[in-house]
Design an enzyme around this catalytic site. Structure first.
Site, PDB file in Angstrom:
ATOM      1  NE  ARG A 228      -4.169  -1.692   0.139  1.00 39.33           N
ATOM      2  CZ  ARG A 228      -4.230  -2.749  -0.673  1.00 39.33           C
ATOM      3  NH1 ARG A 228      -3.259  -2.996  -1.533  1.00 39.33           N
ATOM      4  NH2 ARG A 228      -5.261  -3.557  -0.637  1.00 39.33           N
ATOM      5  CD  GLU A 257      -3.025   2.823  -5.537  1.00 39.46           C
ATOM      6  OE1 GLU A 257      -3.993   2.198  -6.000  1.00 39.46           O
ATOM      7  OE2 GLU A 257      -2.046   2.267  -5.030  1.00 39.46           O
ATOM      8  CG  HIS A 275      -3.021  -1.174  -6.887  1.00 38.56           C
ATOM      9  ND1 HIS A 275      -3.463  -0.497  -5.778  1.00 38.56           N
ATOM     10  CD2 HIS A 275      -3.002  -2.478  -6.514  1.00 38.56           C
ATOM     11  CE1 HIS A 275      -3.710  -1.342  -4.797  1.00 38.56           C
ATOM     12  NE2 HIS A 275      -3.435  -2.561  -5.218  1.00 38.56           N
TER      13      HIS A 275
HETATM   14  C1  DGY Z   1      -5.165  -6.504  -2.972  1.00 35.75           C
HETATM   15  O1  DGY Z   1      -5.587  -7.620  -3.286  1.00 35.75           O
HETATM   16  O2  DGY Z   1      -5.223  -6.066  -1.816  1.00 35.75           O
HETATM   17  C2  DGY Z   1      -4.588  -5.691  -4.067  1.00 35.75           C
HETATM   18  O3  DGY Z   1      -3.923  -4.582  -3.606  1.00 35.75           O
HETATM   19  C3  DGY Z   1      -5.670  -5.298  -5.059  1.00 35.75           C
HETATM   20  O4  DGY Z   1      -6.510  -4.407  -4.467  1.00 35.75           O
END
Ligand code: DGY
Length: 309
Positions: A228, A257, A275
């Protein structure tokens, strides 16, 4: 959702879809999901306590197409008796692939290399052109040695890297497979030629990779983040990239984001992706099916393995 998953949902539920994939404000979700018993979301929707309370008269389950669940107020969900499903395991390999893509492109200057050829600026082969950093023999520090971290370690070993990691507690030897445990992020940074952030997003990890930790990295380190964006202090990382203390970074995730800090765009030593850790067709379908099967199991009174609370 992928077409296969949308079709499967339509066959099982009366579905209201967000057709445009636009990011929906919480108030819009509240309005559109009124009377729903299941809410399918992704990591981009913020499912806070107020929203859960508004929907709770009918809402039984929140199913998120993500392994991360930092966007959901789990404590309130628990209090209201709302079950939360997520998508562990099925995306670990896909995310590990993106981690290696970022690591290789950061270390070997993938962005500059691509640009040189694409823009016709390549003057021809030269002995000192675009010299990067090799992976063989380097120490890869993995911050967050869960399922995804271990899938990254498996691949990095094949590139000849030594694996170091930091978790709250050391792994059992069969899971660690020789990886060296560090009891703090600071110690991990001191021992990482390349640092890979794979810890789950959580409020208490906001800004965890701060200026002091970045300063603790050996000069010329490489930093990769697939977790993140808010785990990394952008000011500190950008400053270290500009000064060359951090040789290069590979980033798949960002704070706020899709509004990426514009300073990253100006840095040649950063490889960026939007992402896409779990973005393969087979993985996104597997994630969708895990949620559909999870809801079905809950309705049968069973406790699926991907139930968080
Ligand atoms: C997750 O699976 O947490 C990825 O970051 C996609 O959102």
């Amino acid at each position: 959702m992928p077409a296969e998953i949308e079709a499967a949902l339509q066959a099982r539920f009366t579905v209201r879809l967000n057709d445009s994939d636009a990011l929906l404000a919480t108030a819009t979700i509240a309005e559109r999901a009124k009377d729903a018993s299941v809410l399918f979301v992704t990591a981009t929707e913020r499912i806070d306590g107020d929203l859960l309370r508004q929907l709770s008269p009918t809402l039984k389950t929140v199913a998120t197409l993500s392994v991360g669940h930092d966007h959901i107020d789990l404590a309130t969900a628990r209090e209201l008796g709302i079950e939360v499903l997520h998508t562990p395991d099925v995306l670990s390999d896909a995310c590990a692939e993106i981690a290696l893509m970022l690591l290789l492109n950061a270390a070997r200057r993938g962005y500059e290399a691509d640009r040189m050829v694409r823009t016709g600026q390549w003057p021809g082969w030269a002995p000192t052109q675009l010299l990067g950093k090799g992976l063989v023999g380097k120490r890869l520090g993995i911050f967050g040695m869960g399922r995804i971290g271990r899938a990254i370690a498996t691949r990095a070993r094949a590139f000849g890297m030594q694996i170091h990691y930091h978790n709250r507690t050391p792994l059992a030897p069969d899971l660690a497979e020789g990886a060296v445990f560090h009891s703090s992020l600071d110690r991990l940074c001191r021992h990482s030629d390349m640092l890979l952030v794979a810890a789950p997003g959580a409020p208490q990890l906001k800004g965890a990779l701060d200026a002091a930790h970045i300063a603790a990295l050996p000069a010329g380190a490489v930093v990769v983040n697939i977790s993140r964006g808010d785990i990394v202090d952008d000011d500190a990382l950008i400053d270290a990239l500009q000064r060359g203390h951090v040789f290069a970074a590979g980033l798949d995730v960002f704070a706020n984001e899709p509004n990426v800090d514009p300073r990253y765009r100006d840095l040649d030593n950063v490889f960026l992706s939007p992402h896409i850790g779990s973005a393969t067709e087979e993985t996104r379908n597997a994630m969708g099916w895990l949620l559909i099967d999870g809801v079905a199991a809950l309705r049968r009174g069973q406790r699926p393995a991907n139930l968080i609370s």
